[in-house]
Design a protein around this motif. Structure first.
Motif, short mmCIF file in Angstrom:
data_model
loop_
_atom_site.label_atom_id
_atom_site.label_comp_id
_atom_site.label_asym_id
_atom_site.label_seq_id
_atom_site.Cartn_x
_atom_site.Cartn_y
_atom_site.Cartn_z
N PRO A 313 26.07 65.55 38.24
CA PRO A 313 25.77 65.81 39.66
C PRO A 313 26.93 65.35 40.53
O PRO A 313 27.65 64.40 40.20
CB PRO A 313 24.51 64.97 39.91
N ARG A 314 27.12 66.02 41.66
CA ARG A 314 28.21 65.66 42.56
C ARG A 314 27.83 64.40 43.34
O ARG A 314 26.71 64.26 43.84
CB ARG A 314 28.49 66.82 43.52
N VAL A 315 28.78 63.49 43.44
CA VAL A 315 28.55 62.19 44.08
C VAL A 315 29.52 62.02 45.24
O VAL A 315 30.74 62.22 45.08
CB VAL A 315 28.73 61.03 43.08
N SER A 316 29.00 61.69 46.43
CA SER A 316 29.86 61.40 47.59
C SER A 316 29.49 60.01 48.12
O SER A 316 28.34 59.59 48.03
CB SER A 316 29.68 62.45 48.69
N VAL A 317 30.49 59.30 48.63
CA VAL A 317 30.26 57.95 49.14
C VAL A 317 30.75 57.88 50.59
O VAL A 317 31.89 58.26 50.89
CB VAL A 317 31.01 56.90 48.29
N GLU A 318 29.87 57.43 51.48
CA GLU A 318 30.22 57.27 52.89
C GLU A 318 29.76 55.90 53.37
O GLU A 318 28.86 55.29 52.79
CB GLU A 318 29.56 58.35 53.75
N HIS A 319 30.38 55.43 54.47
CA HIS A 319 29.98 54.15 55.08
C HIS A 319 29.50 54.43 56.50
O HIS A 319 30.25 54.98 57.32
CB HIS A 319 31.15 53.17 55.09
N ASP A 320 28.26 54.05 56.81
CA ASP A 320 27.73 54.22 58.16
C ASP A 320 28.33 53.18 59.10
O ASP A 320 28.92 52.18 58.65
CB ASP A 320 26.20 54.10 58.16
N SER A 321 28.13 53.41 60.37
CA SER A 321 28.69 52.49 61.37
C SER A 321 28.12 51.08 61.26
O SER A 321 28.76 50.10 61.63
CB SER A 321 28.45 53.03 62.79
N GLY A 323 27.57 49.60 58.54
CA GLY A 323 28.04 49.01 57.29
C GLY A 323 27.30 49.47 56.06
O GLY A 323 27.68 49.12 54.93
N THR A 324 26.24 50.27 56.22
CA THR A 324 25.49 50.76 55.06
C THR A 324 26.36 51.69 54.21
O THR A 324 27.04 52.57 54.74
CB THR A 324 24.24 51.52 55.52
N GLU A 349 33.04 48.79 43.79
CA GLU A 349 33.04 47.40 44.22
C GLU A 349 32.56 47.34 45.68
O GLU A 349 33.28 47.68 46.61
CB GLU A 349 34.43 46.79 44.08
N VAL A 350 31.32 46.93 45.82
CA VAL A 350 30.73 46.84 47.16
C VAL A 350 31.19 45.55 47.83
O VAL A 350 31.00 44.46 47.29
CB VAL A 350 29.19 46.88 47.08
N ALA A 351 31.84 45.70 48.97
CA ALA A 351 32.35 44.52 49.67
C ALA A 351 31.21 43.60 50.08
O ALA A 351 30.07 44.04 50.29
CB ALA A 351 33.14 44.96 50.92
N ALA A 352 31.52 42.34 50.22
CA ALA A 352 30.50 41.32 50.51
C ALA A 352 29.81 41.56 51.85
O ALA A 352 28.67 41.15 52.05
CB ALA A 352 31.13 39.94 50.47
N HIS A 356 23.84 47.00 53.05
CA HIS A 356 22.79 47.79 52.39
C HIS A 356 23.40 48.95 51.61
O HIS A 356 24.44 49.49 51.99
CB HIS A 356 21.82 48.32 53.44
N LEU A 357 22.74 49.33 50.53
CA LEU A 357 23.14 50.47 49.71
C LEU A 357 22.01 51.48 49.72
O LEU A 357 20.86 51.14 49.44
CB LEU A 357 23.44 50.02 48.28
#
Length: 389
Positions: A313-321, A323-324, A349-352, A356-357
């Motif tokens: 499956p296609r996977v995309s990663v974004e960061h909300d304003s 920090g999520t 590697e999720v920054a400290a 939320h994920l």
């Protein structure tokens, strides 16, 4: 207990009370099997295996060995040379039938006894010991560990194997089998007496499912073309004269053995194995068949189900304003696809300071229930959530 293990345990619990069929008794050692045993194992593309039930119990591989020895010979000699000695058509007859072409004497296919003996006769070796050692080494490469022969089962097979000896001599009369028929048939008996567990068989099935690469060791055991040829043959011939019904109801390439084992696979997804000694009239495990029917329905495993990007499956990663971290999935998410998504998540590697994920599955065209259960459990352990609606 993780959700996939629970699902497999539930399937075993549902069929455990079924007592139809009988343990094979034409080989005396097999007649001593504990008919209550039931085990199931599934191996995914990253080599992870989940095994439930009597998963540590060893049993002789019997006819489950046939596609793997056929694969080894195909890889060594090439398709054209091997098909001079054996056909690839369903016999529509029991596993020990005399199914030979009238004009050539070739057995119908390598998954019945006559065809398997012909294939074993093509394994290089100057004597029984050398040929048997090559076969066991090949089976071990598929399983990802060193296997051994049960000498008691071998002796029992040899003592009661006159029909197979007759098949070997008949093949020799047609010049299908070269050399001493005794060496070929005894090597075949030893091949069938090799000891395995359901975990071994699921890894072996996975090696075929993933184009000849062992998912546990990473070893390239056979070529992708050979794996494809063997899986194609299993689809039409793997369950003897019950192959048509099997393909309709379960829809997976498979191979059974009279000790009660069945292997099956979903190409590019996973290998699966089940063991239960009671057999139906075709020589296939009765409870094993029921287990795999259930899994085929619940995990969307039928080879002719409609699929899109099932394994990747296609996977995309974004960061909300705020920090999520939002991971979006598109395409289709199967059981094996879930494993790959989780591997990708573990590699991020999720920054400290990420609070939320969120794994968003709303873009998926199809989501299998078992995949969702796995995803929810593992993402929850990472402190995140799966958004379905």
């Amino acid at each position: 207990m993780d959700p996939v293990t629970q699902l497999l345990e539930d399937v075993l619990a549902d069929v455990r009370g079924e007592d139809a069929g009988a343990v094979a008794d034409y080989i005396p050692e097999l007649a001593r099997a504990d008919a209550s045993r039931l085990a199931l194992a599934v191996t995914g593309p990253a080599g992870g295996t989940i095994a439930v039930g009597d998963a540590d119990a060893e049993f002789s591989i019997q006819s489950i060995s046939k596609p793997f020895v056929f694969a080894l010979v195909l890889d060594a000699l090439g398709r054209d040379e091997v098909l001079r000695h054996v056909g690839v058509e369903p016999s529509g007859e029991p596993f020990n039938a005399i199914s030979l072409e009238e004009s050539t004497g070739r057995p119908a296919n390598p998954l019945i006894n006559a065809g398997a003996i012909a294939v074993t006769g093509l394994v290089p070796g100057t004597d029984l010991e050398e040929r048997s050692a090559r076969i066991v080494a090949g089976l071990s490469a598929f399983a990802g560990r060193s296997l051994t022969v049960d000498e008691d089962v071998y002796a029992s097979e040899s003592a009661t194997g006159e029909r197979n000896r007759a098949l070997a001599h008949l093949l020799r009369s047609y010049d299908i089998l070269h050399g001493d028929p005794h060496v070929s048939v005894e090597a075949y008996f030893r091949q069938c007496a090799t000891l395995v567990t359901v975990t071994d068989v699921s890894v072996m099935a996975g090696t075929l499912a993933f184009g000849g690469r062992n998912p546990v060791t990473g070893e390239k055991v056979i070529s992708a073309r050979t794996a494809r040829d063997v899986v194609s043959l299993m689809t039409s011939c793997g369950m003897y004269d019950g192959s048509g019904s099997w393909l309709l109801r379960v829809g997976l390439p498979a191979k059974s053995g009279v000790s009660g084992g069945i292997l099956a696979l979903a190409p590019s997804q996973f290998g699966v194995a089940v063991m239960s000694p009671r057999l139906d009239v075709h020589g296939n495990s009765t409870r094993g068949r029921l287990v795999l029917e259930r899994l085929s329905d619940e995990l969307g495993m039928h080879v002719f189900d409609q699929h899109t990007a099932i394994a990747t499956p296609r996977v995309s990663v974004e960061h909300d304003s705020d920090g999520t971290m939002r991971v979006g999935l598109e395409g289709e998410l199967s059981f094996s696809g879930a494993e790959r998504v989780l591997a990708a998540l573990r590699g991020i590697e999720v920054a400290a300071d990420v609070p939320h994920l969120v794994v968003d599955v709303r873009g998926l065209s199809q989501l299998h229930p078992a995949a969702l259960a796995v995803l929810r459990a593992q993402v929850g352990r990472l402190g995140g959530e799966v958004r379905v609606d």
